[in-house]
Design a protein around this motif. Structure first.
Motif, short mmCIF file in Angstrom:
data_model
loop_
_atom_site.label_atom_id
_atom_site.label_comp_id
_atom_site.label_asym_id
_atom_site.label_seq_id
_atom_site.Cartn_x
_atom_site.Cartn_y
_atom_site.Cartn_z
N HIS A 71 0.86 -1.18 0.00
CA HIS A 71 0.00 0.00 0.00
C HIS A 71 0.90 1.22 0.00
O HIS A 71 1.62 1.45 0.98
N TYR A 110 -5.66 3.98 0.66
CA TYR A 110 -4.32 4.02 0.08
C TYR A 110 -4.26 4.95 -1.13
O TYR A 110 -5.28 5.27 -1.74
N LEU A 113 -2.03 0.58 -4.74
CA LEU A 113 -2.02 -0.77 -4.19
C LEU A 113 -1.45 -1.72 -5.22
O LEU A 113 -1.86 -1.71 -6.39
#
Length: 161
Positions: A71, A110, A113
């Motif tokens: 992340h 995030y 990813l």
């Protein structure tokens, strides 16, 4: 030979992005830690790498699992970075997350990813380097969290205009 204090000073003055790497334990429990050693390795195949200290309690879980998620944290996730850098706390009970189709713990919010399968592990002194092949990627296109001299920050998009 470089002195340790000089080496630490140089590395501490190098700005990095901030990531949290996650996987699932053999029992299916989510595991994660803050990592700033993340880097791109290859475009064909799509490979990335990161390193984990051999003394970290989750070292064996990460090095024995077949997959992990990277992340890249968003500019407003300094608290997530610090949470996953703190020992002795139930990290996943304090955040929003879900399991991906690849059975990896995914942290909400995030910036980017990357879900990866382990391509190779390399012994690297007091660390183990994990090289992962990217099998799934998502980009939220938000400003990433940066870290420099123990301070979090971001470069605003306006800077690039």
């Amino acid at each position: 030979m470089a002195e340790e204090t000089t080496f630490r000073s140089i590395m501490g003055n190098y700005p990095t992005g901030v990531t949290v790497i996650t996987t699932s334990s053999p029992e299916g429990e989510p595991v994660g830690l803050t990592v700033n050693s993340f880097t791109s390795v290859s475009m064909d195949p799509k490979l990335i790498s990161w390193s984990i200290d051999k003394s970290v309690s989750t070292h064996d879980i990460f090095t024995e699992q077949e997959s992990f998620a990277v992340h890249t944290l968003a500019h407003n996730q300094g608290d997530i970075c610090m949470l996953f850098a703190t020992k002795g706390t139930d990290r996943f009970s304090q955040i929003d997350w879900h399991s991906s189709e690849n059975n990896l713990p995914i942290i909400h919010g995030y910036s980017g990813l990357l879900e990866c399968k382990v391509h190779k592990t390399v012994d690297a002194g007091d660390h183990t380097m994990l090289i992962g092949e990217v099998v799934n990627a998502h980009n939220q296109e938000t400003e990433p969290l940066l870290y420099h001299q123990r301070v979090f920050g971001a470069i605003p998009k306006e800077f690039y205009k």
